[in-house]
Design a protein around this motif. Sequence first.
Motif, PDB file in Angstrom:
ATOM      1  N   UNK A  17     -12.364  -2.795 -11.313  1.00 58.13           N
ATOM      2  CA  UNK A  17     -13.775  -2.984 -10.430  1.00 58.13           C
ATOM      3  C   UNK A  17     -14.716  -3.774 -11.454  1.00 58.13           C
TER       4      UNK A  17
ATOM      5  N   UNK B 270     -10.981  -2.747   2.708  1.00 56.86           N
ATOM      6  CA  UNK B 270     -12.264  -2.963   1.913  1.00 56.86           C
ATOM      7  C   UNK B 270     -12.240  -3.307   0.385  1.00 56.86           C
ATOM      8  N   UNK B 271     -11.174  -2.810  -0.108  1.00 64.23           N
ATOM      9  CA  UNK B 271     -11.142  -3.341  -1.643  1.00 64.23           C
ATOM     10  C   UNK B 271     -10.693  -4.880  -1.424  1.00 64.23           C
TER      11      UNK B 271
ATOM     12  N   UNK C 216     -14.960   1.192  -3.371  1.00 62.22           N
ATOM     13  CA  UNK C 216     -13.877   1.779  -2.446  1.00 62.22           C
ATOM     14  C   UNK C 216     -12.599   1.707  -3.283  1.00 62.22           C
ATOM     15  N   UNK C 217     -11.597   2.864  -2.771  1.00 60.16           N
ATOM     16  CA  UNK C 217     -10.455   3.026  -3.639  1.00 60.16           C
ATOM     17  C   UNK C 217      -9.445   3.843  -2.827  1.00 60.16           C
ATOM     18  N   UNK C 218      -8.164   3.517  -3.013  1.00 58.58           N
ATOM     19  CA  UNK C 218      -6.856   4.162  -2.337  1.00 58.58           C
ATOM     20  C   UNK C 218      -6.808   5.693  -2.730  1.00 58.58           C
ATOM     21  N   UNK C 219      -7.099   6.012  -3.811  1.00 56.79           N
ATOM     22  CA  UNK C 219      -6.893   7.550  -4.167  1.00 56.79           C
ATOM     23  C   UNK C 219      -7.799   8.448  -3.485  1.00 56.79           C
TER      24      UNK C 219
ATOM     25  N   UNK D 210      -9.469   2.034 -12.586  1.00 54.98           N
ATOM     26  CA  UNK D 210      -9.261   3.314 -12.003  1.00 54.98           C
ATOM     27  C   UNK D 210      -8.054   3.460 -11.368  1.00 54.98           C
ATOM     28  N   UNK D 211      -7.511   4.779 -11.253  1.00 55.11           N
ATOM     29  CA  UNK D 211      -6.168   4.902 -10.291  1.00 55.11           C
ATOM     30  C   UNK D 211      -4.921   4.145 -11.091  1.00 55.11           C
TER      31      UNK D 211
ATOM     32  N   UNK E 110     -13.560  -7.421  -1.313  1.00 53.34           N
ATOM     33  CA  UNK E 110     -14.511  -7.339  -1.991  1.00 53.34           C
ATOM     34  C   UNK E 110     -14.155  -8.158  -3.192  1.00 53.34           C
TER      35      UNK E 110
ATOM     36  N   UNK F 214      -9.194   1.697   3.384  1.00 54.18           N
ATOM     37  CA  UNK F 214      -9.695   1.355   2.162  1.00 54.18           C
ATOM     38  C   UNK F 214      -9.095   0.251   1.547  1.00 54.18           C
ATOM     39  N   UNK F 215      -7.686  -0.206   1.844  1.00 55.38           N
ATOM     40  CA  UNK F 215      -7.164  -1.388   1.129  1.00 55.38           C
ATOM     41  C   UNK F 215      -7.871  -2.661   1.856  1.00 55.38           C
TER      42      UNK F 215
ATOM     43  N   UNK G 182      -8.015   7.182   0.342  1.00 50.44           N
ATOM     44  CA  UNK G 182      -8.925   6.175   0.742  1.00 50.44           C
ATOM     45  C   UNK G 182     -10.386   6.409   0.605  1.00 50.44           C
TER      46      UNK G 182
ATOM     47  N   UNK H  46     -15.445  -8.331  -6.307  1.00 57.04           N
ATOM     48  CA  UNK H  46     -15.728  -7.483  -7.430  1.00 57.04           C
ATOM     49  C   UNK H  46     -14.498  -6.463  -7.582  1.00 57.04           C
ATOM     50  N   UNK H  47     -13.466  -6.444  -6.626  1.00 62.40           N
ATOM     51  CA  UNK H  47     -12.471  -5.421  -6.771  1.00 62.40           C
ATOM     52  C   UNK H  47     -11.115  -6.201  -6.771  1.00 62.40           C
TER      53      UNK H  47
ATOM     54  N   UNK I 163      -6.519  -0.424 -10.553  1.00 61.59           N
ATOM     55  CA  UNK I 163      -7.628  -0.978  -9.702  1.00 61.59           C
ATOM     56  C   UNK I 163      -8.554  -1.246 -10.766  1.00 61.59           C
TER      57      UNK I 163
ATOM     58  N   UNK J  38     -22.541  -3.444  -2.406  1.00 59.73           N
ATOM     59  CA  UNK J  38     -22.058  -2.269  -3.149  1.00 59.73           C
ATOM     60  C   UNK J  38     -22.923  -1.810  -4.208  1.00 59.73           C
TER      61      UNK J  38
ATOM     62  N   UNK K 253      -7.295  -5.019  -7.083  1.00 62.91           N
ATOM     63  CA  UNK K 253      -6.113  -3.807  -6.830  1.00 62.91           C
ATOM     64  C   UNK K 253      -4.915  -4.594  -7.264  1.00 62.91           C
TER      65      UNK K 253
ATOM     66  N   UNK L 255       0.754  -1.116  -0.010  1.00 65.77           N
ATOM     67  CA  UNK L 255      -0.138   0.026  -0.166  1.00 65.77           C
ATOM     68  C   UNK L 255       0.734   1.171  -0.134  1.00 65.77           C
TER      69      UNK L 255
END
Lengths: 152, 152
Positions: A71, A46-47, B74-77, A87-88, A50, A43-44, B80, A52-53, A69, B52, A55, A15
Motif C-alpha cells: 500500500x 476495493x483493493x 482495504x485488505x483481505x485478512x 501487509x498480509x 485503488x 475487499x478484493x 476482508x 495505491x494498492x 499486499x 482513502x 495485492x 482470491x
Amino acid sequence: MNDGVSIDRARAGDVAAIVAMLADDALGARRESPGDPKPYMAAFEDIDADPRQYLAVARRDGRVVGTLQLTFVPGLSHRGSTRAQVEAVRVDSDERGGGLGTDLLLWAEEEARRRGAAILQLTSDASREDAHRFYERLGYTASHVGFKKRIG
Amino acid sequence: MNDGVSIDRARAGDVAAIVAMLADDALGARRESPGDPKPYMAAFEDIDADPRQYLAVARRDGRVVGTLQLTFVPGLSHRGSTRAQVEAVRVDSDERGGGLGTDLLLWAEEEARRRGAAILQLTSDASREDAHRFYERLGYTASHVGFKKRIG
C-alpha cells in the motif's frame, strides 16, 4: 528469485488461494472464514480499484504459492515522503524455508522504489520471532512499537 | 473534546502550520525542512485527492494546534476488513498535556468506525515511552513490532 516463480498482481480468480494461505497460519486460523468468499471478493474489488494498492501473488507453475499486499501512503512527514506499507505476507506451507518470502519482500522493495517511496514499513505480531529475524536480515529495523485496536 | 477545539479536514492553507508541528519534535527536527514548502504542498495535493486519506487538523479559535493523518487500507485478512491507520500525530507544544491528543485519537476512532473500519492501527517510535502509555490508556494493545527500512 526462485526458479519457476513469478510475482504479479492478483486477479479475482486468485482470491480463494490467497484466503486459504491467510487461514493456514497459527494466528490466521482464528480470524478467517475461507468457506465464505463474499467479504473477501468485496475487499478484493476495493483493493483492485485503488491505484495505491498492489495485492501481489507469487506463482510457481501457475499455482499461487505466496502473497503480500503493498500500500502506498502519501504523507507530509519526512519532507512529503510516500511510505510503502507491506501487509498480509504469506507463503504456502509447502514452500516455507525455500526463499520465497525473500523473493516477495525483495519484489516489494523494488516496486516501492520504482514508485518513489522513501520508506518501507510493516508490522509483525510480537509472537512471530522467526519473522522478526527474517525482516532484520532484509535490512529492516525494529524501531517502532505497533499498536492495534479492534473496533469492529 | 476540549472547549473551543474543532477537528476537520486540513486545507492547503494549513500545511505550513502542520509542517511546523512535524518539525517541532525531537525526532522530526532532524528530518523536516519547513523552509521549503514545495515537497509538502505536492504531498498535500496527493493526500487531498485520495478518498482513502484524511489529513485532520485540530483548531483552537481558528489556529491549527494538532494534526494526524488517517488512512483507510482495504485488505483481505480478517474477513476482508478495512484497517484505519493513524500516522503523523502531533500536538502543538503549547497544548501538550491538555487532552488534545486524546481528542484527536478519539476523533480518529469515531471517523474510522463511521467508515466501517474493523482495526485501528499505528506505530510509535520505540523511544516515545510517554506516547506508548497514552495509546495503551486509549485501549490500544502493543501487540506488534514495527519494522522500517529507508529506501529513498
